[in-house]
Structure formats: structure tokens, C-alpha cells
Design an enzyme around this catalytic site. Structure first.
Site: not given
Ligand code: FUB
Length: 370
Positions: A61, A271
Site C-alpha cells: 500500500d 478500495e
Molecule cells: O493492506 C491492507 C489492505 O489491503 C489495504 O487497506 C487495502 O487497500 C489492500 O491493499
């Protein structure tokens, strides 16, 4: 978040055994390591477009920023907590943040050690997920999602005089914040916005009524024919610690101006949003989650609406796909992650490659494999 691999992922995962044969270094939990990213031993057996920026710890991320001419990467710090993989993302049980820095793309990457530990966040329960950062008037702000003690994600903020920390967390989450994946963008007029949210394990579908529904759906699948759940956007007050006014929907529409639908898994927001401005247009980029794409949508205002334009990165190795985009010395770069080092969904490594805008404003499609 799911443990199930889609068809493209099954193909891509065939590359993973190369790491097990010794082509990759295995990260450990040592801190303050310096690695020359240009010299990571690839064994020249893989077909990855780019190589992990650091191999001493697992990172994911990556939210990259240029502060004082230097590149800082604010990633999640993946660990093996021994928690079985599930659709809720419980296996992403991260406990601290390490900030990476580099003077230039392709140069040495420094792991600056622990910048914030979950034990020092008074309201935190578990799972420190994807962070972001901002700078204003001599202070660096680290924004982070973490579940509170009732297992509900909110977004917190911590401050430091240094871009690498250590950061001190505020005693409570940002009022009115929820879900995950904050991405903070300061416009040319000085206004700062936070984009945030993530469905499924990120809980955004449980906030549709404006209040958290603890018994709400684990996915967005109950509303397949309804408009997709939007990424959220909030203006930050000058204090950079609170929202000014209500949280709004960053609506993504199709070429006819109609909001994308929930069933449109190849295009709808899941997301990992990011915002960059190019030639006066606002580019909302994001992950489609269960279809593993990075897409972009363009608008005339930081608040949207944003018109869907296309995919700009094909699926990486691994279930999650999360990115950031920066401009440095007139060139654009995308930071992203995959699972090259581990072959495991929750043990990821950050990477960088170039990003190109075409003359018509479209983004050139990136294939993370050669
Ligand atoms: O790293 C945890 C979660 O996985 C992140 O918040 C999302 O965007 C995905 O990458």
C-alpha cells in the site's frame, strides 16, 4: 478482501515458486535497513516489470510523496501474524509503520525504522492498514486506518516534525471518519482533501445509512443492481486533523453520466483511492478489488463527479492491488505492490515504475509483467 483467486490470478501465481527456489530474498523484521533498489538480486528468472524496493521487511500500500525534493513512501508493514486468510482480511494484522525514503527513483532505499506503533494509538484495536501522509507549515501528518476496540475501522492522524517520524497519534480518530485507505491531496489552491473508503473487509458497505451497522453485509453483493458504493471525500480543515463539513460521495459515472453499478465489478470502486492533478483535471485512481484492476476516472473538480476512463494497470501477482502516483523532475511514477517475495497474499512488497499520460490525457496501460 478474499482468499479466492480469480482466473488471471491463477495464471500469475505460477511465478511465485521462483521465489521459493531462491530467486528472492526473504524479509525479516529488522529495522533501519538500507538497500540499493537497483541492486536487488532478481536472479533474472522472473518476468516482473520492476523489482521490490526493499526486501528486509514486507511492505504494501505505498503512498509516496515528494517532500523537500526527496521521495518518502508511507506503506503498510505486512507481517506474518499466523492468522488464517479469510474474506474479512483478518490476515492483514499489521502492527506498526516503517517509512521508506529515497533521494531518487532507482537510488538507495532507506527503511527509517518504526514511525508509529499500534500500542501508542490510544483508541486502536487491531489492523493498521494503508496509511498516507501530508505536510503543512512545518508539521508532517500521518493518516492511518485501524480498527477500534469494537472492531470498527476509523481513520486516525498522528503528527511529527520529521517526514520519517516518530509520529504521535491523536487520542481519538478523526471525527466522522470511517472505513479505510485515506489518500490526502492538496490542490493548487491550498485546499486539502481526504479520499477514503474500501468495501468488504474495509467495511464501507456497513455505513450506507450513515451509521455503522455491525450486522451489515460482509460484501457489497446485496445491492448488485443499485449504484455502486462510492469512494468518500472530505475537505480537511486548516488544522489537518478534522473534516470541514460533511463527507461526500466521489461518484464515478460512465460516459453517459450514469453512476457505475455495484454489479460492474470490472469498473466500480473497491478500495485504495488516490488523487493526482494533471493538466487541470482531477484523476481519481482506485482498485476494483475482486477483479484486481487499477482504474481511473477524471473530473473537473476534486469533489467529482469523475467519468470512468479505463484500466491503467493490469492485475499484479497477489489478491490486493494498491498504488500511489507522484511527479518528480517532470516525470510521473506509480508506486504499487505485489507478492513477488513471498507468494503470499498478506506478505507484499512495494515497487515503482513509470506512468505516462498520453497527449489526450489518457493513461498508458501498465502491465506489471514483461
Ligand atoms: O493492506 C491492507 C489492505 O489491503 C489495504 O487497506 C487495502 O487497500 C489492500 O491493499
Amino acid at each position: 478482501m478474499s482468499k479466492h483467486l480469480s482466473a488471471p490470478k491463477l495464471v500469475i501465481s505460477l511465478f511465485a515458486p521462483l521465489c521459493l527456489l531462491g530467486a528472492c530474498n526473504s524479509p525479516d523484521s529488522k529495522s533501519a535497513k538500507t538497500t540499493d533498489s537497483a541492486k536487488v538480486d532478481t536472479g533474472k528468472k522472473t518476468k516482473y516489470l520492476s523489482q521490490p524496493l526493499i526486501s528486509s521487511i514486507y511492505t504494501a500500500d505505498p503512498s509516496a510523496h515528494v517532500f523537500n525534493g526527496k521521495i518518502y513512501i508511507y506503506p503498510s508493514h505486512d507481517i506474518n501474524a499466523g492468522i488464517p486468510e479469510n474474506d474479512n482480511g483478518d490476515h492483514f494484522a499489521m502492527r506498526d509503520y516503517h517509512i521508506l525514503s529515497m533521494d531518487s527513483i532507482g537510488g538507495k532505499v532507506t527503511d527509517n525504522g518504526v514511525a508509529l506503533d499500534i500500542k501508542d494509538i490510544p483508541w486502536a484495536g487491531r489492523q493498521l492498514w494503508a496509511p498516507d501522509a501530508a505536510y503543512k507549515n512545518g508539521t508532517y501528518y500521518l493518516y492511518f486506518p485501524v480498527k477500534d476496540k469494537k472492531d470498527v475501522f476509523h481513520i486516525g492522524v498522528a503528527t511529527s516534525a520529521s517526514p520519517t517520524g516518530p509520529f504521535k497519534a491523536e487520542p481519538e480518530p478523526i471525527p466522522g471518519s470511517y472505513s479505510i485507505d485515506p489518500a490526502v491531496f492538496t490542490d493548487t489552491d491550498g485546499k486539502t482533501y481526504m479520499y477514503f473508503g474500501g468495501i468488504w473487509g474495509g467495511q464501507l458497505q456497513r455505513w450506507i445509512s450513515g451509521k455503522y451497522d455491525a450486522n451489515g453485509s460482509k460484501t457489497d453483493s446485496k445491492q448488485e443492481n443499485a449504484p455502486a458504493i462510492s469512494c468518500k471525500v472530505a475537505l480537511l480543515k486548516p488544522d489537518m486533523k478534522t473534516f470541514e463539513g460533511a463527507v461526500k460521495d466521489a461518484v464515478i459515472v460512465d460516459s453517459l453520466g450514469k453512476p457505475l453499478l455495484t454489479k460492474d465489478h470490472e469498473r466500480r470502486f473497491f478500495e485504495g483511492s488516490w488523487m493526482h492533478k494533471y493538466n487541470g483535471k482531477y484523476y481519481l485512481t482506485y482498485s476494483t478489488g475482486d477483479t484486481h484492476l487499477l482504474c481511473y476516472a477524471v473530473g473537473d473538480s476534486p469533489l467529482g463527479p469523475f467519468t470512468y476512463k479505463g484500466v491503467f494497470m493490469k492485475p499484479v501477482q497477489g489478491w490486493t492491488t494498491h498504488h500511489s502516483i507522484i511527479e518528480i523532475k517532470g516525470k510521473w511514477y506509480i508506486f504499487y505492490h505485489d507478492t513477488q517475495l513471498s507468494g503470499k497474499t498478506h506478505l507484499r512488497n512495494v515497487k515503482v515504475t513509470t506512468l505516462e499520460h498520453n497527449a489526450d490525457g489518457s493513461i498508458k496501460l501498465i502491465d506489471p509483467f514483461l
